[in-house]
Structure formats: C-alpha cells, structure tokens
Scaffold this motif. Structure first.
Motif, PDB file in Angstrom:
ATOM      1  N   ARG B  21      12.306   0.219  -4.516  1.00 36.76           N
ATOM      2  CA  ARG B  21      11.184   1.343  -4.470  1.00 36.76           C
ATOM      3  C   ARG B  21       9.943   0.690  -3.780  1.00 36.76           C
ATOM      4  NH1 ARG B  21      12.372   5.760  -8.484  1.00 36.76           N
ATOM      5  NH2 ARG B  21      14.470   5.620  -8.636  1.00 36.76           N
ATOM      6  N   ALA B  22       9.764  -0.451  -4.301  1.00 36.17           N
ATOM      7  CA  ALA B  22       8.622  -1.174  -3.954  1.00 36.17           C
ATOM      8  C   ALA B  22       8.537  -1.474  -2.425  1.00 36.17           C
ATOM      9  CB  ALA B  22       8.299  -2.345  -4.712  1.00 36.17           C
ATOM     10  N   LEU B  23       9.749  -2.054  -2.020  1.00 39.99           N
ATOM     11  CA  LEU B  23       9.916  -2.318  -0.626  1.00 39.99           C
ATOM     12  C   LEU B  23       9.767  -1.469   0.272  1.00 39.99           C
ATOM     13  CD1 LEU B  23      10.573  -5.052   1.108  1.00 39.99           C
ATOM     14  CD2 LEU B  23      13.162  -4.139   0.829  1.00 39.99           C
ATOM     15  N   LEU B  24      10.280  -0.230   0.061  1.00 39.43           N
ATOM     16  CA  LEU B  24      10.642   0.817   1.096  1.00 39.43           C
ATOM     17  C   LEU B  24       9.550   1.884   0.812  1.00 39.43           C
ATOM     18  CD1 LEU B  24      13.276  -0.327   1.398  1.00 39.43           C
ATOM     19  CD2 LEU B  24      14.196   2.116   1.531  1.00 39.43           C
ATOM     20  N   PHE B  25       8.967   1.911  -0.348  1.00 42.90           N
ATOM     21  CA  PHE B  25       7.987   3.345  -0.602  1.00 42.90           C
ATOM     22  C   PHE B  25       6.595   3.077  -1.074  1.00 42.90           C
ATOM     23  CE2 PHE B  25      12.366   5.229  -0.865  1.00 42.90           C
ATOM     24  CZ  PHE B  25      12.152   6.439  -0.013  1.00 42.90           C
ATOM     25  N   THR B  26       6.713   2.425  -2.436  1.00 43.16           N
ATOM     26  CA  THR B  26       5.650   2.362  -3.074  1.00 43.16           C
ATOM     27  C   THR B  26       4.492   1.025  -2.718  1.00 43.16           C
ATOM     28  OG1 THR B  26       6.503   1.121  -5.044  1.00 43.16           O
ATOM     29  CG2 THR B  26       6.720   3.480  -4.982  1.00 43.16           C
ATOM     30  N   GLU B  27       4.922   0.021  -2.362  1.00 41.58           N
ATOM     31  CA  GLU B  27       4.140  -0.957  -2.004  1.00 41.58           C
ATOM     32  C   GLU B  27       4.295  -1.205  -0.567  1.00 41.58           C
ATOM     33  OE1 GLU B  27       2.101  -2.558  -4.218  1.00 41.58           O
ATOM     34  OE2 GLU B  27       3.157  -1.442  -5.728  1.00 41.58           O
ATOM     35  N   ALA B  28       5.091  -0.782   0.248  1.00 43.37           N
ATOM     36  CA  ALA B  28       5.090  -1.022   1.619  1.00 43.37           C
ATOM     37  C   ALA B  28       3.783  -0.492   2.472  1.00 43.37           C
ATOM     38  CB  ALA B  28       6.251  -0.461   2.307  1.00 43.37           C
ATOM     39  N   ARG B  29       3.177  -1.255   3.530  1.00 43.84           N
ATOM     40  CA  ARG B  29       2.038  -0.801   4.177  1.00 43.84           C
ATOM     41  C   ARG B  29       2.381  -0.547   5.751  1.00 43.84           C
ATOM     42  NH1 ARG B  29      -2.652  -1.300   1.854  1.00 43.84           N
ATOM     43  NH2 ARG B  29      -3.012   0.261   3.535  1.00 43.84           N
ATOM     44  N   THR B  30       1.470   0.231   6.236  1.00 42.52           N
ATOM     45  CA  THR B  30       1.511   0.138   7.721  1.00 42.52           C
ATOM     46  C   THR B  30       0.895  -0.908   8.445  1.00 42.52           C
ATOM     47  OG1 THR B  30       1.882   2.501   7.885  1.00 42.52           O
ATOM     48  CG2 THR B  30       0.612   1.434   9.750  1.00 42.52           C
ATOM     49  N   GLY B  31       1.484  -1.705   9.386  1.00 40.21           N
ATOM     50  CA  GLY B  31       0.867  -2.947   9.778  1.00 40.21           C
ATOM     51  C   GLY B  31      -0.025  -2.612  10.996  1.00 40.21           C
ATOM     52  N   ASN B  32      -1.055  -3.306  10.799  1.00 41.45           N
ATOM     53  CA  ASN B  32      -2.073  -3.275  12.015  1.00 41.45           C
ATOM     54  C   ASN B  32      -2.280  -4.552  12.873  1.00 41.45           C
ATOM     55  OD1 ASN B  32      -3.194  -0.424  11.944  1.00 41.45           O
ATOM     56  ND2 ASN B  32      -3.445  -1.127   9.848  1.00 41.45           N
ATOM     57  N   ASN B 183       5.491  -0.658  16.212  1.00 45.45           N
ATOM     58  CA  ASN B 183       5.491  -2.153  16.073  1.00 45.45           C
ATOM     59  C   ASN B 183       6.365  -2.565  14.942  1.00 45.45           C
ATOM     60  OD1 ASN B 183       3.592  -2.613  18.413  1.00 45.45           O
ATOM     61  ND2 ASN B 183       1.927  -2.048  17.230  1.00 45.45           N
ATOM     62  N   ILE B 184       6.934  -3.751  15.283  1.00 51.91           N
ATOM     63  CA  ILE B 184       7.621  -4.298  14.213  1.00 51.91           C
ATOM     64  C   ILE B 184       7.486  -5.791  14.041  1.00 51.91           C
ATOM     65  CG2 ILE B 184      10.172  -4.770  13.778  1.00 51.91           C
ATOM     66  CD1 ILE B 184      10.978  -2.189  15.094  1.00 51.91           C
ATOM     67  N   GLY B 185       7.491  -6.473  12.982  1.00 53.62           N
ATOM     68  CA  GLY B 185       7.091  -7.763  12.709  1.00 53.62           C
ATOM     69  C   GLY B 185       6.846  -8.256  11.423  1.00 53.62           C
ATOM     70  N   HIS B 186       6.132  -9.300  11.252  1.00 49.82           N
ATOM     71  CA  HIS B 186       5.695  -9.811  10.107  1.00 49.82           C
ATOM     72  C   HIS B 186       4.195  -9.816  10.051  1.00 49.82           C
ATOM     73  CE1 HIS B 186       9.769 -11.503   9.283  1.00 49.82           C
ATOM     74  NE2 HIS B 186       9.913 -11.726  10.456  1.00 49.82           N
ATOM     75  N   PRO B 187       3.360  -9.490   8.755  1.00 52.84           N
ATOM     76  CA  PRO B 187       2.003  -9.257   8.941  1.00 52.84           C
ATOM     77  C   PRO B 187       1.114 -10.474   9.524  1.00 52.84           C
ATOM     78  CG  PRO B 187       3.103  -9.413   6.719  1.00 52.84           C
ATOM     79  CD  PRO B 187       4.023  -9.447   7.533  1.00 52.84           C
ATOM     80  N   GLY B 188       0.361 -10.246   9.937  1.00 53.63           N
ATOM     81  CA  GLY B 188      -0.488 -11.230  10.557  1.00 53.63           C
ATOM     82  C   GLY B 188      -1.916 -11.426   9.699  1.00 53.63           C
ATOM     83  N   GLU B 189      -2.917 -11.804  10.307  1.00 59.98           N
ATOM     84  CA  GLU B 189      -4.274 -11.763   9.918  1.00 59.98           C
ATOM     85  C   GLU B 189      -4.692 -10.470   9.362  1.00 59.98           C
ATOM     86  OE1 GLU B 189      -7.239 -14.632  10.793  1.00 59.98           O
ATOM     87  OE2 GLU B 189      -5.758 -15.880  11.711  1.00 59.98           O
ATOM     88  N   ASN B 190      -5.219 -10.312   8.306  1.00 57.45           N
ATOM     89  CA  ASN B 190      -5.993  -8.925   7.734  1.00 57.45           C
ATOM     90  C   ASN B 190      -5.023  -7.806   8.282  1.00 57.45           C
ATOM     91  OD1 ASN B 190      -8.310 -10.127   6.667  1.00 57.45           O
ATOM     92  ND2 ASN B 190      -9.180 -10.433   8.764  1.00 57.45           N
TER      93      ASN B 190
END
Lengths: 208, 208
Positions: B21-32, B183-190
């Motif tokens: 649930r955390a991974l898909l919905f509740t804790e996932a965030r849109t990456g910028n 966009n698809i990837g791993h989180p960068g800075e901020n």
C-alpha cells in the motif's frame, strides 16, 4: 570488478512482491457473478483511502463515487444498466457509480494552494476544464479498480449503461457525470469468463 | 455467539500488505528530479507486463507506449515539453510517451474472439470508437503509473506538452495520439514537492 552489465543494474529498491502483483495485476479477474457475502462500508471507505493518494493533473482529483448498496438504491440503478449487465449487478453486494465532477475546479484553492488562481482560470476555460476531467476521471478510475483488488475484493467494471438516465436519476443537479459503473464483492458461482488474450508487447511498445 | 456486527465481517481474503500500500498508494510521490541511476529495458518491459493484465472495455486495450531513453530521443522530445517540464524530463533516464491507438479496434478479432464483429462495428462508428479510447486510454494510464511504482521506480506524470507537435514528431502516420508523458527513474536531489492535500472523502463519496 565491474562489468558493463553490472553498471546498468538497478539499485536495490523495494518492489511489489509476487503476492501483490498477483492480487492487483497478474491473477486478478473481472467478476461476472457475486456471492451474498457482504462488503462493509469500512471496506468501501478503505478503497477510497488508497485511491485518493495516487496523482492527478494539478492535484485536482475530479473523480466522484456513489456506492449503491441498499435494496432501494439497486432498484433505482438496475433498469438503467444494459440488459446484459443487470443479473450480475443485482448479484453484487455493492455497485459503485464513478462520475466526474464537472465543477472540480471549485476545489482548486484548497487542493493547489500554490496556484489558487486555477479556479478562476478554469472557470473561464471550459475546453481545458473538460479535457482535464476527460483524462483525470478515467485515470483515477484505474487507481480505483486496483484499490478494490487491494482490499481482497473483486471488481466488475462496466461501460454498458444509460449514462443520461443514471445522471438524471442519481445526479439531478447536473454537476456529476457518470463515467463507469463497477460491481464490488466476493466471487459467486462461475464468476470468471475464460481469460482473454492481451496484445503482444511488440504491438504496444516502441523505443526511441 | 454471533453478533450482528460479526455477521457483516468480510471473509478472510488476502489483501495488499502495508508495504505494498505504501509503495503504490499512500507513501509514493510524484518525482520532480531524477538521479543518473539508469533504468534497464527489462525494467521497462516489466512495467508493461503488469499493466497489460488490468481490465479494459471489451478487452480492447487502446494504450500504446513509447519509451524515450536515448540522447537522440530526448533531444527530439525536450523542446516539445512545456518549459516548466524540461529540466526534470532531461534529468529522467527514461520518459514514456503514453498514447492511444486511434485504430485500436483492428485488434478486436484477436482480443475479443467471441465477438470478432466488433472490428467492423467500431470501424463504422467513429463516435463510439473515440469514446472508448477516451475512457480506456487514461484508465490504462492509471494502471501504468501504479505499475511503475510496483517496480520500485518513481513516476513523474505530466500533462504539459505540445500534443500536436509530439504526435507529428513521434507518430507521423497519425494513428497514435499522445495522452500523457511520464518520467521514470530513481529520485534525484530534492525530488519531491510538499505533499498536496486530498479532498475530504465527504466531498467525493455518496451512499445510495
């Protein structure tokens, strides 16, 4: 020693486990017959509690949900479904009418506090408003279907219904517009059709 | 002793666990902002392998995907994104252009073998075809975003781009129509903005 192949290995991040993949995607099936087993209002609220965190354009969340789960509600809904959808809809303990709020932009000052002017900009621009609802309503419907499955429940989404009649019956003020109707429950007798084929990835995916 | 409350308890079915649930919905965030960490073609194929099993109307699966992950591809795409989306799109190792196939019905005999006549019926009925693509394209986009997260990757969906220019550049035969760019990837800075509010369930859910 680092090989070229190792250098493109992904870092060790948590992924959805096999049970989760099976429950939401690979083994889940659309339900066509439902058991009497009830679904509680708490389970229905929990579906929305997952759905609502997934992203929408400008965070404007246009999807709305009507959970039809009383005999009176079912009686109002059944004649407005396509004939082929009536028996299964009658068998489901709950049927959700998914709709979009045509005035979703009124919530912009709350939902996007960094750009409260979105409300007035969208009020003045019906074409953009309508395009946003058209994309984001079904986008949230996709999240909603997977959130039903996340509760261990079976979803039976249907596009076959008289949308104008459902809107007149359930949304007489004209603000919400029906989009999809989804049965929710536990599998009944012979609940699944044979699984239908999926497109070959080569027909779907291109690389650039 | 069975109480009324117990009698509406749901049977013991598997549900998505807290981590899922955390991974898909509740804790996932849109990456910028994205890290250099590459994403492999195998990871991208695995996103589609989940997405494709989730349901669509008449099983007709209109969504198409172009994974842009070469420097040449990125150079074609970047000027067609809205200015505010260019820096983050340049930082992502992969950007997916989601599109709908305006001639999705050509696959009906394969995808819905029990009703192969759907192909000719939809060929003759542009309004129904277009309405089906309009609902089912974004519906599958919702599945796709959650499938990105299921791989442990970050999704950054964007509606800000020149759709006509992307269609001309990437889909010159006119058959695919762009819908969303992700966009698809791993989180960068901020990588994250502050989390924005969600609607109160009382503004979303009605009961009937």
């Amino acid at each position: 020693m680092t090989s070229a192949v190792e250098s493109i290995e992904a870092p060790d991040v948590p992924v959805l486990d096999e049970a989760g993949r099976a429950l939401l995607f690979t083994e889940a099936r659309t339900g066509n017959a439902f058991a009497d087993t009830p679904v509680s209002d708490e389970q229905l609220a929990a579906i929305w509690e997952l759905t609502r965190w997934a992203p929408t354009s400008a965070n404007l969340q246009p999807l709305r949900v009507t959970f039809v789960r009383t005999p009176e509600g079912k009686e109002r809904l059944l004649p407005l479904m396509s004939e082929g959808n009536r028996v299964k809809t009658a068998s489901a303990p709950v049927t959700a009418i998914l709709a979009v709020d045509s005035r979703f932009h009124e919530h912009a000052p709350t939902l996007l506090p960094i750009r409260p002017q979105m409300r007035d900009a969208l009020e003045a621009d019906e074409a953009t408003r309508s395009a946003m609802a058209q994309v984001n309503g079904p986008l949230q419907a996709g999240y909603f279907i997977l959130a039903i499955r996340a509760q261990g429940l079976v979803a039976g989404p249907m596009a076959g219904f008289d949308a104008a009649a459902i809107d007149a019956e359930f949304f007489p003020d004209g603000r919400w517009k029906s989009l999809l109707v989804i049965n929710i429950g536990h599998p009944g007798e012979n609940p699944w059709f044979d699984r239908l084929p999926r497109l070959d990835p080569a027909d779907v995916i291109r690389w650039a």
